[in-house]
Design an enzyme around this catalytic site. Sequence first.
Site, PDB file in Angstrom:
ATOM      1  N   CYS A   3       0.842  -1.106   0.052  1.00  0.00           N
ATOM      2  CA  CYS A   3      -0.122  -0.028  -0.034  1.00  0.00           C
ATOM      3  C   CYS A   3       0.774   1.068   0.037  1.00  0.00           C
ATOM      4  CB  CYS A   3      -0.942   0.132   1.020  1.00  0.00           C
ATOM      5  SG  CYS A   3      -2.125  -1.472   1.175  1.00  0.00           S
ATOM      6  N   SER A   4       2.113   1.294   0.809  1.00  0.00           N
ATOM      7  CA  SER A   4       2.803   2.554   0.879  1.00  0.00           C
ATOM      8  C   SER A   4       3.620   2.524  -0.371  1.00  0.00           C
ATOM      9  CB  SER A   4       3.524   2.186   2.135  1.00  0.00           C
ATOM     10  OG  SER A   4       2.818   2.297   3.444  1.00  0.00           O
TER      11      SER A   4
END
Length: 123
Positions: A3-4
Site C-alpha cells: 500500500c505504501s
Amino acid sequence: ATCSSTHLPGYEKAYEEIKSLDIDDVYCLSVNDAFVMRQWGLHLGLAEEKSSSASPLNPGNFQQVKVLPDGACLFTRGMGMSCTWDSERGFGERSWRYSVVINDMKIEKLFVEAGKVIQNFDP
C-alpha cells in the site's frame, strides 16, 4: 508494504490522468484512525491542502488523493471487504485491497485484489 510502496503512490502519480476521465476525486480508505492516516500521507510526501474548501475534507487533507479513515471498519464491512489477520502478524480486522468507481452512490466498477477477500493473507 504494498500500500505504501505501490498503491497510494501510484494513485497519487496518476491523479491528473484519473481526473481527466471525468472522475470527481480519488480517495484512499484504510481501517485506521484519522491521525494514522494523516501521518501516513505526510510520510509518503503527499502535499497538504491548507486553504481550499472545495472538498468537504479540506482544509486538512491532501491536495490530490484524499485519505479517509475507517477506524471502526464500518464502511469496509459494508463493502464486504473486511478481512481478519489474527494469526498473520496479529493485525486484527483490516480492509482487503480493492479499487472501486462509485457514481452517484452506485458501484460502477469494482476491482478486488486476487479476485476475492482472503483471511490471514500474508501482506
